[in-house]
Design a protein around this motif. Structure first.
Motif, mmCIF file in Angstrom:
data_model
loop_
_atom_site.group_PDB
_atom_site.id
_atom_site.type_symbol
_atom_site.label_atom_id
_atom_site.label_comp_id
_atom_site.label_asym_id
_atom_site.label_seq_id
_atom_site.Cartn_x
_atom_site.Cartn_y
_atom_site.Cartn_z
ATOM 1 N N GLY A 8 -11.723 -26.305 -3.440
ATOM 2 C CA GLY A 8 -11.236 -27.530 -4.052
ATOM 3 C C GLY A 8 -11.202 -28.824 -3.148
ATOM 4 N N GLY A 9 -11.460 -28.541 -1.962
ATOM 5 C CA GLY A 9 -11.534 -29.720 -1.061
ATOM 6 C C GLY A 9 -12.516 -30.635 -1.344
ATOM 7 N N GLY A 10 -12.798 -31.563 -0.537
ATOM 8 C CA GLY A 10 -13.897 -32.609 -0.738
ATOM 9 C C GLY A 10 -13.647 -33.933 0.137
ATOM 10 N N LEU A 11 -14.350 -34.882 -0.173
ATOM 11 C CA LEU A 11 -14.204 -36.430 0.271
ATOM 12 C C LEU A 11 -13.633 -37.283 -0.719
ATOM 13 C CD1 LEU A 11 -14.874 -38.480 2.512
ATOM 14 C CD2 LEU A 11 -17.042 -38.567 1.451
ATOM 15 N N VAL A 12 -12.575 -38.020 -0.254
ATOM 16 C CA VAL A 12 -11.807 -38.811 -1.207
ATOM 17 C C VAL A 12 -11.315 -40.037 -0.585
ATOM 18 C CG1 VAL A 12 -9.757 -37.534 -0.669
ATOM 19 C CG2 VAL A 12 -10.038 -38.751 -3.275
ATOM 20 N N GLN A 13 -11.215 -40.890 -1.365
ATOM 21 C CA GLN A 13 -10.679 -42.344 -0.622
ATOM 22 C C GLN A 13 -9.118 -42.074 -0.783
ATOM 23 O OE1 GLN A 13 -12.123 -45.638 -3.218
ATOM 24 N NE2 GLN A 13 -14.128 -45.828 -1.632
#
Length: 117
Positions: A8-13
């Motif tokens: 569920g991780g990732g890149l987010v602002q």
């Protein structure tokens, strides 16, 4: 055999949200408190949140009011809903028992969370 698989991780602002999941083998999940931990580069691994088998929760001061830990005992899964994310939340997130078991099998591969400013 112990299995803990985070996702569920990732890149987010900054200000955004992510939901992490941890699927655990049934043998260790049902009767144990679970925790989410994180480790940022150059820093020690720290506890983010914990949840008992009956749903009582605790949070690190830095995430109180922003993160929510929950569990689905029928699915042997623990979740971490992360809201209002900040760049300082950037880390690799792991699940483990609470208190953690310091054996390799109990630390999964983790899931990377990166929050951009």
């Amino acid at each position: 055999q112990v299995q803990l698989v985070e996702s569920g991780g990732g890149l987010v602002q900054a200000g955004g949200s992510l939901r992490l999941s941890c699927a655990a083998s049934g043998s260790i999940f049902r009767i144990n408190a679970m925790g989410w931990y994180r480790q940022a580069p150059g820093k020690q691994r720290e506890l983010v949140a914990s949840i008992t088998d009956d749903g009582s929760t605790n949070y690190a001061e830095s995430v109180k009011g922003r993160f929510i830990i929950s569990r689905d005992n029928a699915k042997n899964t623990v979740y971490l809903q992360m809201n209002s994310l900040k760049p300082e939340d950037t880390a690799t997130y792991y699940c483990n028992l609470f208190p953690p078991v310091y054996e390799d099998d109990y630390w999964g591969q983790g899931t990377q969370v990166t929050v951009s400013s």
